[in-house]
Write an enzyme that holds these catalytic residues in place. Structure first.
Site, PDB file in Angstrom:
ATOM      1  N   SER A 148       0.860  -1.186   0.000  1.00 40.76           N
ATOM      2  CA  SER A 148       0.000   0.000   0.000  1.00 40.76           C
ATOM      3  C   SER A 148       0.891   1.228   0.000  1.00 40.76           C
ATOM      4  CB  SER A 148      -0.878   0.023   1.258  1.00 40.76           C
ATOM      5  OG  SER A 148      -1.563   1.257   1.385  1.00 40.76           O
ATOM      6  N   TYR A 161      -3.398  -0.517  10.180  1.00 42.69           N
ATOM      7  CA  TYR A 161      -3.180  -0.736   8.749  1.00 42.69           C
ATOM      8  C   TYR A 161      -1.752  -0.378   8.355  1.00 42.69           C
ATOM      9  CZ  TYR A 161      -4.143  -0.580   3.720  1.00 42.69           C
ATOM     10  OH  TYR A 161      -4.128  -0.794   2.356  1.00 42.69           O
TER      11      TYR A 161
END
Length: 256
Positions: A148, A161
């Site tokens: 990501s 996250y």
């Protein structure tokens, strides 16, 4: 769906989180390019919907919770039983967790859920793929981890996250090194603002580092899928170690 003989003449992929978003887009891209694909996810109905987008291709839907070791073992056993080997794992399943929750208010159970899915699940799938690729003949294969932008730069209120995506980068490097003797190539794709259900809020307003809420541009998820396919179809002698694919004008470079 093609017959078993044809299945075993094509390249074989396992795609986790294949029932929606990036996982679905990548699975369909591979299926339409002639790959046979084991579709993994927690909801059988959405996996069947993914398969229906490439109805003439060879696919196998396997209900899988990547955080459960027994589910991951069963997934790879099913893929090998059906297709004979595994040439690619797209390690994609993940969750953002509760968005917008300050770290001091974050329930431990929420942290644990994100870690179990994004990191432990990625490890379990990579381990299962590694074991299969090491022992199969011809030996080898490729693992592509879905990182990501948050593997580089966090968003506000995203500790679980961001921590898991940073950890995934370390896992990618370690697996890439350990896979060398066995022709196992390992890389990572870091994605920013692909248009999926998970990122739909970006277009209406996302919290910025300065505390403001502002809409952000997104890109077509098909562009991500084509990038993964390019990485996947390289010969094992070549590897894209890290690729970053993002909406061109999103607030990433210089974010904060």
């Amino acid at each position: 769906m093609t017959d078993l003989l044809t299945d075993r003449q094509s390249k074989i992929a396992v795609v986790t989180g294949a029932g929606s978003g990036i996982g679905r887009a990548v699975a369909v891209e591979l299926l339409r390019a002639g790959w046979s694909v084991a579709l993994a996810g927690r909801r059988p109905g959405t996996l069947e919907e993914t398969a229906a987008l490439a109805p003439r291709a060879a696919s196998l839907a396997v209900r899988t919770d990547v955080a459960r070791p027994e589910d991951v073992t069963a997934l790879f056993a099913a893929a090998v039983e059906r297709f004979g080997r595994v040439d690619l794992l797209f390690n994609n399943a993940g969750t953002f967790g509760p968005g917008g929750v300050p770290v001091e208010d974050l329930p431990y159970e929420a942290w644990q859920h994100v870690v179990n899915t994004n990191l432990n699940g990625a490890f379990l799938c990579a381990q299962a793929a590694y074991r299969q690729m090491k022992e199969q003949d011809p030996q080898g294969g490729r693992i592509i981890n879905n990182g990501s932008i948050s593997a580089h730069t966090p968003r506000p209120h995203s500790a679980p996250y961001t921590a898991t995506k940073h950890a995934l980068t370390g896992l990618t490097k370690a697996l890439s090194l350990d896979g060398r003797p066995y022709r196992i190539a390992v890389g990572q794709i870091d994605i920013g603002n692909a248009a999926t259900d998970m990122t739909s809020r970006m277009q209406t307003g996302a919290l910025q580092a300065n505390g403001e809420v502002a809409p952000e541009p997104v890109m077509d998820v098909a562009d991500v899928a084509r990038t993964v396919r390019h990485m996947a179809e390289l010969p094992l002698e070549a590897n894209v170690q890290f690729a970053t694919v993002l909406a061109t004008t999103m607030p990433y470079v210089g974010r904060g």
